[in-house]
Design a protein around this motif. Structure first.
Motif, short mmCIF file in Angstrom:
data_model
loop_
_atom_site.label_atom_id
_atom_site.label_comp_id
_atom_site.label_asym_id
_atom_site.label_seq_id
_atom_site.Cartn_x
_atom_site.Cartn_y
_atom_site.Cartn_z
N GLU A 20 0.86 -1.18 0.00
CA GLU A 20 0.00 0.00 0.00
C GLU A 20 0.90 1.24 0.00
O GLU A 20 2.05 1.18 0.45
N SER A 57 -2.55 1.11 -4.52
CA SER A 57 -2.28 -0.24 -4.02
C SER A 57 -1.65 -1.04 -5.15
O SER A 57 -2.24 -1.22 -6.21
N GLY A 72 -5.59 -3.32 -1.15
CA GLY A 72 -4.63 -4.41 -1.21
C GLY A 72 -5.06 -5.64 -0.43
O GLY A 72 -5.85 -5.56 0.51
N MET A 123 -8.81 0.56 1.94
CA MET A 123 -7.66 0.23 1.11
C MET A 123 -7.96 -1.02 0.28
O MET A 123 -8.81 -1.83 0.65
#
Length: 246
Positions: A121, A146, A205, A203
Motif C-alpha cells: 500500500e 495499491s 490491497g 484500502m
C-alpha cells in the motif's frame, strides 16, 4: 532454455542478496530500485534517494505502467507492520534537468510491503501542486495507490476523486507526513495538523502485513529523516451518523 532460466534466477537472487544498505543513526535501509546515500543536508544527517531509472526504466508513452513501482528504501528489522503509525520528515526537490515534463516531486511512504515487493500500500504527495492557485491542481496533491492492481490512473478511472486529495505541502521545504493505519483504513496528517488532510476509507490491497519503506518516483530527489514506526492492535471504529446531503 532450462539453463537460461536457472542463470536468470541466480542473477535475480544475487541482486537481491547484494542490495545496497545504508545506515542512518540506529536504522538500516535496503535500497530497492533507487540510488541513495547518507548526506549532511541543511545541517542534518539524512537519507537521500532517487529512483534508479536503469533498474526500472520510465516510458513517457506508458506512464501508469512505469510509475508507482517498487522503487523505495526499505526499513530493515520490521517485516510485520499491519496497524499503527508511520511518521517521517521529508523534503522533495525536482531533478535538474527534468527527465519528464510531468514531474511533481513525488514522495511518500510504502507500507505492508510483501517480502518480494509484489504487493504493498502507499500514500504519497505531489508537493509541486500542494499550494497551487487552482483547486483543481491541489486536489491531486495526495495520492493513495495499491500495488500492483490499483495505480493512480486506474483509480482515477474507476473511482474519481476518491483516492486523491489536497494537502499543504510544497517543494524545497521540510514537512512531516504521518500515516495512521487501522484495518482497511488509513489517514494522513501533515506537520502538526490536528485533523487529517486525507482519508482512505477502504484500502484495496490483499497483503495485510509487511515492511515499511520510503518512496520517490520519477524526477524527485528525496531527503528523509526521523522515521518513527509504532505498531498497534486494530481498533474498531465507533459507529458514526450517516452523512447528510446538503
Amino acid at each position: 532454455m532450462k539453463r537460461y532460466l536457472s542463470l536468470l534466477f541466480i542473477s535475480l537472487l544475487s541482486a537481491s542478496v547484494h542490495a545496497q544498505t545504508l545506515k542512518l543513526e540506529n536504522q538500516e535501509f535496503e535500497l530497492h530500485n533507487v540510488t541513495g546515500e547518507i548526506v549532511t543536508f541543511q545541517g542534518k544527517k539524512v537519507l537521500k534517494i532517487e529512483r534508479d531509472l536503469n533498474a526500472i526504466p520510465f516510458d513517457s508513452t506508458r506512464v501508469e505502467a512505469t510509475v508507482d513501482e517498487p522503487h523505495y528504501a526499505r526499513l530493515l528489522g520490521l517485516n510485520d507492520f499491519e496497524n499503527g503509525t508511520i511518521e517521517v520528515k521529508m523534503y522533495s526537490e525536482l531533478k535538474v534537468p527534468a527527465p519528464y515534463s510531468g514531474i511533481a516531486g513525488f514522495i511518500g511512504l510504502f507500507f505492508r510491503v510483501k517480502e518480494d515487493d509484489s504487493a504493498f500500500e502507499s500514500i504519497y504527495v505531489r508537493p509541486k501542486v500542494g499550494r497551487a492557485s487552482s483547486q483543481r491542481f491541489r486536489n491531486h496533491s495526495v495520492q493513495y495507490f495499491s500495488y500492483p492492481d490499483y495505480k493512480f490512473d486506474t483509480l482515477r478511472k474507476i473511482a474519481p476523486f476518491e483516492y486523491e486529495g489536497s494537502a499543504p505541502t510544497a517543494l524545497n521545504e521540510w514537512f512531516t507526513m504521518r500515516i495512521e493505519v487501522n484495518g482497511e483504513s488509513a489517514e494522513m496528517f501533515i506537520n502538526d495538523e490536528k485533523y487529517s488532510s486525507f482519508v482512505v476509507d477502504k484500502m484495496l490491497g490483499t497483503n495485510k502485513k509487511g515492511f515499511v519503506g520510503l518512496y520517490v518516483d520519477i524526477g524527485t530527489v528525496g531527503y528523509f529523516r526521523d522515521l518513527k514506526v509504532t505498531k498497534r492492535a486494530y481498533q474498531p471504529k465507533q459507529l458514526e451518523e450517516k452523512d447528510i446531503d446538503i
